[in-house]
Design a protein around this motif. Sequence first.
Motif, PDB file in Angstrom:
ATOM      1  N   THR A  88       0.844  -1.187   0.000  1.00  5.73           N
ATOM      2  CA  THR A  88       0.000   0.000   0.000  1.00  5.73           C
ATOM      3  C   THR A  88       0.885   1.244   0.000  1.00  5.73           C
ATOM      4  OG1 THR A  88      -0.076   0.160   2.407  1.00  5.73           O
ATOM      5  CG2 THR A  88      -1.727  -1.258   1.346  1.00  5.73           C
ATOM      6  N   ALA A  89       0.275   2.393  -0.230  1.00  8.64           N
ATOM      7  CA  ALA A  89       1.026   3.659  -0.213  1.00  8.64           C
ATOM      8  C   ALA A  89       1.649   3.905   1.153  1.00  8.64           C
ATOM      9  CB  ALA A  89       0.110   4.816  -0.590  1.00  8.64           C
ATOM     10  N   GLY A  90       1.019   3.355   2.207  1.00 12.17           N
ATOM     11  CA  GLY A  90       1.550   3.540   3.555  1.00 12.17           C
ATOM     12  C   GLY A  90       2.664   2.549   3.913  1.00 12.17           C
ATOM     13  N   GLY A  91       2.999   1.642   3.000  1.00 14.70           N
ATOM     14  CA  GLY A  91       4.102   0.723   3.238  1.00 14.70           C
ATOM     15  C   GLY A  91       3.700  -0.635   3.790  1.00 14.70           C
ATOM     16  N   THR A  92       2.398  -0.894   3.911  1.00 21.57           N
ATOM     17  CA  THR A  92       1.955  -2.207   4.381  1.00 21.57           C
ATOM     18  C   THR A  92       2.098  -3.225   3.255  1.00 21.57           C
ATOM     19  OG1 THR A  92       0.360  -1.183   5.870  1.00 21.57           O
ATOM     20  CG2 THR A  92       0.026  -3.510   5.347  1.00 21.57           C
ATOM     21  N   THR A  93       2.729  -4.350   3.548  1.00 25.26           N
ATOM     22  CA  THR A  93       2.880  -5.412   2.560  1.00 25.26           C
ATOM     23  C   THR A  93       1.761  -6.427   2.742  1.00 25.26           C
ATOM     24  OG1 THR A  93       5.272  -5.113   2.549  1.00 25.26           O
ATOM     25  CG2 THR A  93       4.436  -7.187   1.666  1.00 25.26           C
ATOM     26  N   ILE A  94       1.086  -6.742   1.646  1.00 33.16           N
ATOM     27  CA  ILE A  94      -0.057  -7.653   1.677  1.00 33.16           C
ATOM     28  C   ILE A  94       0.252  -8.853   0.797  1.00 33.16           C
ATOM     29  CG2 ILE A  94      -2.511  -7.918   1.140  1.00 33.16           C
ATOM     30  CD1 ILE A  94      -2.695  -4.810   1.478  1.00 33.16           C
ATOM     31  N   ALA A  95       0.034 -10.059   1.356  1.00 35.26           N
ATOM     32  CA  ALA A  95       0.198 -11.293   0.590  1.00 35.26           C
ATOM     33  C   ALA A  95      -1.160 -11.766   0.113  1.00 35.26           C
ATOM     34  CB  ALA A  95       0.862 -12.365   1.443  1.00 35.26           C
ATOM     35  N   LYS A  96      -1.230 -12.229  -1.125  1.00 35.24           N
ATOM     36  CA  LYS A  96      -2.481 -12.705  -1.714  1.00 35.24           C
ATOM     37  C   LYS A  96      -2.261 -14.085  -2.299  1.00 35.24           C
ATOM     38  CE  LYS A  96      -6.560 -12.230  -3.796  1.00 35.24           C
ATOM     39  NZ  LYS A  96      -7.790 -12.453  -3.097  1.00 35.24           N
ATOM     40  N   ASP A  97      -3.137 -15.043  -1.901  1.00 33.15           N
ATOM     41  CA  ASP A  97      -3.080 -16.380  -2.485  1.00 33.15           C
ATOM     42  C   ASP A  97      -3.633 -16.341  -3.899  1.00 33.15           C
ATOM     43  OD1 ASP A  97      -1.894 -18.345  -0.889  1.00 33.15           O
ATOM     44  OD2 ASP A  97      -3.629 -18.467   0.423  1.00 33.15           O
ATOM     45  N   MET A  98      -2.890 -16.908  -4.844  1.00 33.92           N
ATOM     46  CA  MET A  98      -3.338 -16.979  -6.231  1.00 33.92           C
ATOM     47  C   MET A  98      -3.781 -18.391  -6.600  1.00 33.92           C
ATOM     48  SD  MET A  98      -2.965 -13.852  -6.751  1.00 33.92           S
ATOM     49  CE  MET A  98      -3.400 -13.690  -8.468  1.00 33.92           C
TER      50      MET A  98
END
Length: 199
Positions: free
Chosen positions: A31-41
Motif C-alpha cells: 500500500t502507499a503507507g508501506g503495508t505489505t499484503i500477501a495474496k493467495d493466487m
Amino acid sequence: MAVTYPLDILTGFPGWSTEFDLLQRQELSRTAGGTTIAKDMGTPLWKAAFQSRVLSPNTLDMWRAKLNSLEGSLQRFMGRPMSRCYPIAHPNGRGLGDVSAVTVARITLNKVVTLNGAPADYKSSIGDYVQIGRHLYQIVGLDGGVEVRPHLAPGTAVGNTVVLVRPSVPMIIVPATLSTTADAGTGRGTITFQAIESR
C-alpha cells in the motif's frame, strides 16, 4: 505389459528426494503507507527434486528408459518424499500394523482430520504425510486430530480412504530439468530431475 499412468517411477529408484516442499502460489503488493499484503493466487502445489546415486552404465540406461516413458513432461508419475515412506514413529513400518482400512472420521475447519480404522499402536507425528484421494498433505499439528497443510481439497469427505504408507501425489517432470549425464571414461552417471504436482 503396457505402461499405465500415473506411473510408479519411484519404487526402486536408486536415490533420494533432495527437496519435497510446498510451492506457495502467492503475490505481494504494497500500500502507499508501506503495508505489505500477501495474496493467495491458488492452492499450493508440491514441488520436488530427486537425485540418484552413481549408477553403472546398464542401470543408468534402464532408468533413462523408465524416465523416457514419461514422455518429457506429458505423462504423470506418483511422487512422494522418499524420507517419509512410513510414519516417523514407525521406521520401515515397525509396529505400524494393518493400515489398509484407515478413513476420514471427521473434518474440522477444512484442515483438521480425525482418523478412523488406524491400528491401536499407530502414532501420528508432525512431519508425517498422509494421502487422501489424489491429494498429499503434511501433518503440521496434533491438537484435536491431525492438522494438515495444504488445506483439504474441495470434495474431501468423511469416509475417504487415508493412505499412511508411501503417500503420493501425481506429478510431472519440470521441463528441461532431467539430467542423465554419464562420465565419458566409465559410462557411470547420476540422474537428477525436478518435479511439480499435476492434478
